[in-house]
Motif scaffolding. Structure first.
Motif, PDB file in Angstrom:
ATOM      1  N   LYS A 450     -15.291  11.004  -0.616  1.00  0.00           N
ATOM      2  CA  LYS A 450     -16.534  11.633  -1.073  1.00  0.00           C
ATOM      3  C   LYS A 450     -17.339  12.019   0.172  1.00  0.00           C
ATOM      4  O   LYS A 450     -18.291  11.338   0.570  1.00  0.00           O
ATOM      5  CB  LYS A 450     -17.327  10.674  -1.959  1.00  0.00           C
ATOM      6  N   PRO A 451     -16.973  13.127   0.816  1.00  0.00           N
ATOM      7  CA  PRO A 451     -17.598  13.490   2.095  1.00  0.00           C
ATOM      8  C   PRO A 451     -18.917  14.246   1.941  1.00  0.00           C
ATOM      9  O   PRO A 451     -19.138  14.957   0.945  1.00  0.00           O
ATOM     10  CB  PRO A 451     -16.545  14.376   2.747  1.00  0.00           C
ATOM     11  N   LEU A 452     -19.754  14.085   2.944  1.00  0.00           N
ATOM     12  CA  LEU A 452     -21.004  14.840   3.054  1.00  0.00           C
ATOM     13  C   LEU A 452     -20.978  15.595   4.373  1.00  0.00           C
ATOM     14  O   LEU A 452     -20.637  15.035   5.410  1.00  0.00           O
ATOM     15  CB  LEU A 452     -22.213  13.898   3.018  1.00  0.00           C
ATOM     16  N   LEU A 453     -21.391  16.850   4.333  1.00  0.00           N
ATOM     17  CA  LEU A 453     -21.431  17.685   5.535  1.00  0.00           C
ATOM     18  C   LEU A 453     -22.866  18.110   5.785  1.00  0.00           C
ATOM     19  O   LEU A 453     -23.489  18.766   4.936  1.00  0.00           O
ATOM     20  CB  LEU A 453     -20.526  18.916   5.364  1.00  0.00           C
ATOM     21  N   ILE A 495     -19.546  10.905   6.452  1.00  0.00           N
ATOM     22  CA  ILE A 495     -20.651  11.835   6.719  1.00  0.00           C
ATOM     23  C   ILE A 495     -20.343  12.571   8.024  1.00  0.00           C
ATOM     24  O   ILE A 495     -20.107  11.947   9.062  1.00  0.00           O
ATOM     25  CB  ILE A 495     -21.996  11.094   6.818  1.00  0.00           C
ATOM     26  N   PHE A 496     -20.361  13.893   7.947  1.00  0.00           N
ATOM     27  CA  PHE A 496     -20.031  14.733   9.097  1.00  0.00           C
ATOM     28  C   PHE A 496     -21.221  15.614   9.464  1.00  0.00           C
ATOM     29  O   PHE A 496     -22.042  15.969   8.603  1.00  0.00           O
ATOM     30  CB  PHE A 496     -18.829  15.634   8.790  1.00  0.00           C
ATOM     31  N   LEU A 497     -21.283  15.982  10.722  1.00  0.00           N
ATOM     32  CA  LEU A 497     -22.252  16.969  11.212  1.00  0.00           C
ATOM     33  C   LEU A 497     -21.465  18.166  11.735  1.00  0.00           C
ATOM     34  O   LEU A 497     -20.591  18.017  12.590  1.00  0.00           O
ATOM     35  CB  LEU A 497     -23.113  16.383  12.318  1.00  0.00           C
ATOM     36  N   VAL A 521     -15.498  14.932  16.894  1.00  0.00           N
ATOM     37  CA  VAL A 521     -14.136  15.140  16.403  1.00  0.00           C
ATOM     38  C   VAL A 521     -13.488  16.320  17.116  1.00  0.00           C
ATOM     39  O   VAL A 521     -12.351  16.248  17.571  1.00  0.00           O
ATOM     40  CB  VAL A 521     -14.124  15.362  14.876  1.00  0.00           C
ATOM     41  N   ASN A 522     -14.229  17.431  17.205  1.00  0.00           N
ATOM     42  CA  ASN A 522     -13.788  18.583  18.005  1.00  0.00           C
ATOM     43  C   ASN A 522     -15.024  19.350  18.447  1.00  0.00           C
ATOM     44  O   ASN A 522     -16.132  18.812  18.394  1.00  0.00           O
ATOM     45  CB  ASN A 522     -12.780  19.460  17.244  1.00  0.00           C
ATOM     46  N   GLN A 523     -14.845  20.585  18.827  1.00  0.00           N
ATOM     47  CA  GLN A 523     -15.947  21.333  19.443  1.00  0.00           C
ATOM     48  C   GLN A 523     -17.156  21.490  18.525  1.00  0.00           C
ATOM     49  O   GLN A 523     -18.296  21.516  18.992  1.00  0.00           O
ATOM     50  CB  GLN A 523     -15.440  22.727  19.867  1.00  0.00           C
ATOM     51  N   TYR A 524     -16.916  21.580  17.208  1.00  0.00           N
ATOM     52  CA  TYR A 524     -18.006  21.875  16.271  1.00  0.00           C
ATOM     53  C   TYR A 524     -18.289  20.757  15.273  1.00  0.00           C
ATOM     54  O   TYR A 524     -19.225  20.872  14.484  1.00  0.00           O
ATOM     55  CB  TYR A 524     -17.680  23.147  15.484  1.00  0.00           C
ATOM     56  N   LEU A 525     -17.513  19.701  15.266  1.00  0.00           N
ATOM     57  CA  LEU A 525     -17.616  18.675  14.223  1.00  0.00           C
ATOM     58  C   LEU A 525     -17.831  17.293  14.834  1.00  0.00           C
ATOM     59  O   LEU A 525     -17.158  16.916  15.795  1.00  0.00           O
ATOM     60  CB  LEU A 525     -16.346  18.677  13.363  1.00  0.00           C
ATOM     61  N   TRP A 526     -18.778  16.549  14.233  1.00  0.00           N
ATOM     62  CA  TRP A 526     -19.034  15.161  14.611  1.00  0.00           C
ATOM     63  C   TRP A 526     -18.995  14.296  13.352  1.00  0.00           C
ATOM     64  O   TRP A 526     -19.323  14.759  12.254  1.00  0.00           O
ATOM     65  CB  TRP A 526     -20.405  15.006  15.265  1.00  0.00           C
ATOM     66  N   LYS A 527     -18.622  13.041  13.517  1.00  0.00           N
ATOM     67  CA  LYS A 527     -18.613  12.104  12.406  1.00  0.00           C
ATOM     68  C   LYS A 527     -19.592  10.979  12.693  1.00  0.00           C
ATOM     69  O   LYS A 527     -19.634  10.449  13.808  1.00  0.00           O
ATOM     70  CB  LYS A 527     -17.208  11.533  12.190  1.00  0.00           C
ATOM     71  N   ILE A 528     -20.380  10.649  11.680  1.00  0.00           N
ATOM     72  CA  ILE A 528     -21.373   9.588  11.839  1.00  0.00           C
ATOM     73  C   ILE A 528     -20.682   8.237  11.673  1.00  0.00           C
ATOM     74  O   ILE A 528     -20.090   7.952  10.628  1.00  0.00           O
ATOM     75  CB  ILE A 528     -22.511   9.742  10.804  1.00  0.00           C
TER      76      ILE A 528
END
Length: 532
Positions: A450-453, A495-497, A521-528
């Motif tokens: 159940k992800p949140l972006l 939860i991702f940014l 995680v990569n250039q555009y994605l972070w995980k809380i």
């Protein structure tokens, strides 16, 4: 002897047309196969926004308030619905995208209202329009070369041409632009031949269609004017007068949108062209632009790797073929023929070439040089007709065999290019530098139960809208305004940014709000990640 040659020619002509029909079927197939497989990239997302009738400003206002939303809320601004009508579509173009001309957008809106808002449905309009290229091209060859055989061979080359396949599967106006160029060319040659008021009125109609399809069509019309002036030997003849009146009438029909462009300028629409280019980069890119008419394996000039160096000999051979084709057209045809081919090639090719090399910028792209590609393909079609299908006794057998081999290699290069393109998820025209990581980002997010972006308003379009076509419906979004922080939300497994457009404020703020760290995680994605 003459009778025997005629019989042999009749047989070879039959088999040549049979081969071209096969190529035509292959070309139609590759225009529609896997049409929704490739990433729905930034320019196409902007097309869908304009088609929907919504404006960027109202989309940002309604989505970036920090509340939880689903994919359907994002797709609302990509799909047609009863809230917005054709007037809203035109209004959005006028206020926010005046450089995008309305004809393609309005036609596609009517198309998706009939066939749905899926990626396949939207792109299929471009593929369908591209089919009109074949009759228009055949008619042009009849008017220009007075030869049905040149028309058949031109259709065979264009049917499986990689560059035509690429833009036939893109939700933009380029396929319609190709048809508009061909229609106006046919209408001009026909009007000059018939010299009737009706034929010139038809030419005016094709000019209006072209003007409302793409801004660069004005350069095509200007090149057609150069052609008429030179053919008429700079005299104020009946043809010259009719052309000037026709151009004036077509231009007057376009004046309302010119006024819209002047009063609602969009200078940021061409900021991508300001990238500084070295001489080597310019030469490489221009070689790629022309060679993609016959060979395209999806390699961008900016892409690292050995494959592009392996392709250099093939590109040089293609450029030599193009040069020789133009030479043969200029040597063996009348002034009316070779001048038309040259003006078509130079209509956009020459001004863009000069601009690029003088200012060392990258204004020219394959989509803007399509008129030049059409002129090149006409020249190559004429070359193959004279070298392979000639019944002249002076034409030696080994020459026919050699040029048959060349034609076969060109066809094989086109077919291989189409096969590779049909299986790819992203292609060079979709700016891989920006979007090649999006499928990986979507896969990572989709793995959560159940992800949140989380993101902000600067990343709604194109980034979030592009991503929304790749992720599952279970994903929830939380979009905040600029320099605002989201409220804490519970009940999510991951939860991702996501930030394509960077925001140090949002990254630092989320760590404070959630009392956690951001794991990149990569250039555009972070995980809380919450502390243990």
């Amino acid at each position: 002897m003459k009778k025997r040659l005629s019989q042999k020619w009749a047989i070879s002509k039959y088999w040549l047309r049979f081969l071209i029909i096969i190529l035509l079927v292959i070309g139609v197939f590759f225009r529609f196969v896997n049409i929704d497989k490739k990433i729905y990239w930034g320019d196409e997302v902007l097309s869908s926004l304009r088609i929907s009738g919504y404006q960027l400003s109202e989309m940002k206002t309604q989505l970036s308030n920090g509340r939880l939303i689903g994919i359907e809320n994002l797709h609302k601004y990509q799909h047609t619905n009863p809230e917005k009508n054709v007037i809203d579509t035109i209004k959005g173009l006028i206020l926010e995208d005046s450089q995008i001309l309305p004809l393609y957008i309005l036609m596609t809106r009517f198309w998706v209202e009939c066939f749905g808002n899926s990626i396949a449905a939207i792109r299929s309009f471009s593929a369908f329009i591209s089919l009109l290229t074949f009759p228009c091209l055949y008619w042009l060859c009849q008017e220009l070369f007075e030869s049905s055989l040149v028309g058949w061979i031109a259709i065979g080359l264009v049917a499986i041409s990689p560059i035509h396949i690429v833009y036939a599967q893109e939700a933009r106006s380029y396929s319609l632009g190709i048809v508009a160029i061909l229609m106006s060319s046919v209408a001009l040659l026909r009007a000059m031949r018939l010299q009737t008021k009706v034929s010139w009125c038809i030419y005016v109609a094709t000019l209006s269609i072209g003007f409302y399809t793409h801004l660069f069509f004005t350069l095509v019309a200007f090149a057609q004017g150069i052609y008429v002036v030179i053919i008429e030997r700079f005299r104020l003849s009946k043809t010259s007068i009719y052309y000037v009146l026709s151009l004036l009438a077509g231009f007057i029909s376009f004046v309302p949108w010119i006024w819209i462009i002047i009063t609602n300028p969009q200078p940021e629409a061409v900021t991508w062209a300001n990238t500084k280019q070295t001489l080597f980069m310019l030469v490489t890119r221009w070689a790629g632009i022309f060679s993609r008419a016959f060979l395209d394996l999806g390699i961008s000039p900016n892409e690292p790797g050995k494959l592009k160096f392996v392709l250099i000999p093939f590109i040089l051979i293609i450029l030599a073929l193009i040069s020789y084709s133009i030479y043969v057209v200029c040597r063996r045809t009348s002034k009316e023929v070779w001048l038309f081919v040259l003006t078509l090639i130079g209509s956009l090719g020459l001004p863009l070439l000069i601009t690029d090399f003088v200012f060392q910028k990258r204004f020219a792209t394959s989509r803007y040089t399509l008129p030049s590609v059409l002129g090149i393909q006409l020249a190559v079609a004429y070359l193959f007709t004279t070298k392979i299908a000639s019944i002249s006794i002076s034409t030696k057998a080994w020459q026919k065999k050699f040029w048959s081999l060349v034609a076969f290699m060109v066809i094989m290069g086109e077919v291989v290019s189409c096969v590779v393109h049909s299986q790819a998820q992203i292609w060079w025209n979709q700016v891989p530098d920006k979007y090649q990581e999006y499928p990986q980002i979507a896969n990572i997010i989709n793995q959560g139960k159940k992800p949140l972006l989380i993101s902000d308003e600067d990343n709604i379009i194109p980034p979030l809208q592009v991503l929304s076509e790749l992720i599952d419906p279970k994903v929830q979004f939380q979009i905040v305004g600029k320099n605002q922080l989201p409220e804490i939300t519970n009940g999510f497994s991951d939860i991702f940014l996501f930030l394509f457009e960077p925001s140090d404020f949002l990254k630092a703020g989320i760590e404070k709000v959630y009392n956690s760290k951001l794991q990149q995680v990569n250039q555009y994605l972070w995980k809380i990640t919450k502390p243990n």
